[in-house]
Design a protein around this motif. Structure first.
Motif, PDB file in Angstrom:
ATOM      1  N   ALA A   1       0.773  -1.398   0.047  1.00  0.00           N
ATOM      2  CA  ALA A   1       0.319   0.031  -0.560  1.00  0.00           C
ATOM      3  C   ALA A   1       0.836   1.129   0.234  1.00  0.00           C
ATOM      4  N   ALA A   2       1.506   1.558   1.296  1.00  0.00           N
ATOM      5  CA  ALA A   2       2.207   2.434   0.571  1.00  0.00           C
ATOM      6  C   ALA A   2       3.434   2.836  -0.558  1.00  0.00           C
ATOM      7  N   ILE A   3       4.056   1.855  -1.024  1.00  0.00           N
ATOM      8  CA  ILE A   3       4.616   1.712  -2.974  1.00  0.00           C
ATOM      9  C   ILE A   3       3.359   2.276  -3.464  1.00  0.00           C
ATOM     10  N   THR A   4       1.856   1.583  -3.481  1.00  0.00           N
ATOM     11  CA  THR A   4       1.349   1.550  -4.363  1.00  0.00           C
ATOM     12  C   THR A   4       0.452   3.053  -4.034  1.00  0.00           C
ATOM     13  N   ASP A   5       0.669   3.950  -3.488  1.00  0.00           N
ATOM     14  CA  ASP A   5       0.820   5.529  -2.597  1.00  0.00           C
ATOM     15  C   ASP A   5       1.197   6.388  -3.206  1.00  0.00           C
TER      16      ASP A   5
END
Length: 162
Positions: free
Chosen positions: A36-40
């Motif tokens: 989620a952090a990478i995709t955000d």
């Protein structure tokens, strides 16, 4: 599905496709929180929008008129004979239907001066590695930081053209 150049009106759907595909591919490897952090970061609307206007690049979507089944983004390096395939993702429900091949063909057609198409793929992504190798890519090296900011090791694959 047909492949076309992406537009700003596609960005919400592209982001949704990327988030879902990344979670399906990487949650088991890195955990949902890190994914989620990478995709955000990498797949924010602002980040995607910047790619639309990047010089010497091509941002593509595979579209059936109802939904996007895949996307690809590639950009020439300072040497127009070397193009980096930054992204090629097919929605999990649309995989194994030839969409990845359609996107790859269009990337290759979009850069007539290109002699080498290069990409990074995480070593844990065996499905992607098999896809690329089946489409003419060969291992050319490794990097310790896939995408330049993930901290994940990756293979560097290249396809020689022309």
């Amino acid at each position: 599905m047909f492949v076309r150049t992406a537009s700003e009106r596609d960005l919400v759907a592209v982001r949704a496709l990327l988030v879902e595909t990344w979670h399906a591919t990487y949650d088991a490897v890195h955990g949902a929180e890190q994914v989620a952090a990478i995709t955000d970061d990498w797949h924010s609307i602002a980040s995607l929008k910047a790619r639309l206007t990047r010089p010497n690049s091509e941002f593509l979507v595979a579209d059936d008129g109802k939904r996007l089944g895949g996307m690809a983004f590639a950009a020439a390096t300072t040497d127009p004979k070397i193009v980096l395939l930054h992204q090629l993702y097919v929605h999990p429900a649309c995989q194994r239907q030839g969409i990845g091949r359609l996107l790859l063909d269009e990337v290759e057609a979009s850069f007539p001066e290109m002699r080498t198409l290069r990409l990074e793929v995480e070593e844990a992504n065996a499905v992607a590695i098999a896809f690329y190798e089946a489409n003419g890519f060969r291992r050319a090296g490794r990097t310790a930081d896939c995408g330049g900011s993930s901290g994940w090791p990756a293979l560097i694959l290249e396809k020689r053209l022309g």
